[in-house]
Design an enzyme around this catalytic site. Sequence first.
Site, PDB file in Angstrom:
ATOM      1  CE  LYS A  49      44.254 -12.785   5.594  1.00 48.76           C
ATOM      2  NZ  LYS A  49      43.738 -11.454   5.272  1.00 48.76           N
ATOM      3  CG  ASP A  56      45.326  -7.870   4.546  1.00 50.12           C
ATOM      4  OD1 ASP A  56      45.488  -8.030   3.320  1.00 50.12           O
ATOM      5  OD2 ASP A  56      45.025  -8.808   5.314  1.00 50.12           O
TER       6      ASP A  56
END
Length: 289
Positions: free
Chosen positions: A70, A106
């Site tokens: 990420k 997220d």
Amino acid sequence: MTAASPHRVGLIGWPVEHSVSPAMQNAAFDALGMSWHYSILPTPPSQIGITLAMIEEEDFRGANVTVPHKKAVMPYLDEITETAQAIGAVNTIVVEKDRLIGDNTDAHGFMTALVESGFKPTDQHVLVLGAGGAAHAVVYALAQTECAIVIFNRTAARATRLSRRMDALGCGKSVAWMSSEVSLETADLPPFDMVVNATSVGMWPDVDASPWPNTVAFPSDCTVFDLVYNPRETRLMRQARTAGVKTVSGLDMLVHQGALAFQRWTGLPAPVGVMRAAAEDGLRTMRED
Ligand code: ATR
């Protein structure tokens, strides 16, 4: 690309074989009769550049990015959204006119699941356990609200870093806590309305572990949000249920982060119910393997 070729999206990670995202996203494409396909793109750390070049060359419409990439994908992208920059991680790539745009869904997934559960994030005190990637998204989301946040992490330096990062962004009131010398059992905890587990403690196969000691009581009107969704009911969720306090599952966050990614790639609202059913099915199948 021929008219018959589906539009492609994929999941960059290592390993990625056990992800439920392919089942969830492909169920959404099928439900809307779309000729799109989501596949796994297993990528060892040394090959991130190769996978991203392939995404461009083979006309992918986008991708998700998961552990451990990420952060590592960020230098390869043409643009990073403000949200992804603030969180310091990219979990969704959108291909727009040959440009790779890094975003992070997220924080949205977390907040949507939270609000859906009925929790009103105004003037609440929240205890966030963990200071890794997942905690960054959670703290960033909460820092957009009027909540007071306390970060509690095994490694104090990471909690302090996350707290300082949020302060530098000018969001919310974050307080760093906890070193290995202080445990939740002995800590002088401030009053709190919600506990969020953003550590990996309790995740399969370590299903008997919990970040919360049995000896520490939850306040009666508290909410417990466990980002861990495999197993479906973690030991922490069981502790909360036994104590009679409200719980929110990480599966809801997973579904909503996926729904926003779907929307970013396709421009269409995501069929959230279909995605949730597919994610639950995917988890069940995984356990039967
Ligand atoms: P993710 O991206 O999933 O958040 P991560 O960045 O590796 O993964 O972060 C994992 C988090 O779980 C960290 O907060 C980690 O604590 P440390 O910063 O002290 O490493 C926490 N964690 C993992 N295993 C733990 C354990 N056994 N006890 C307490 N905390 C743990």
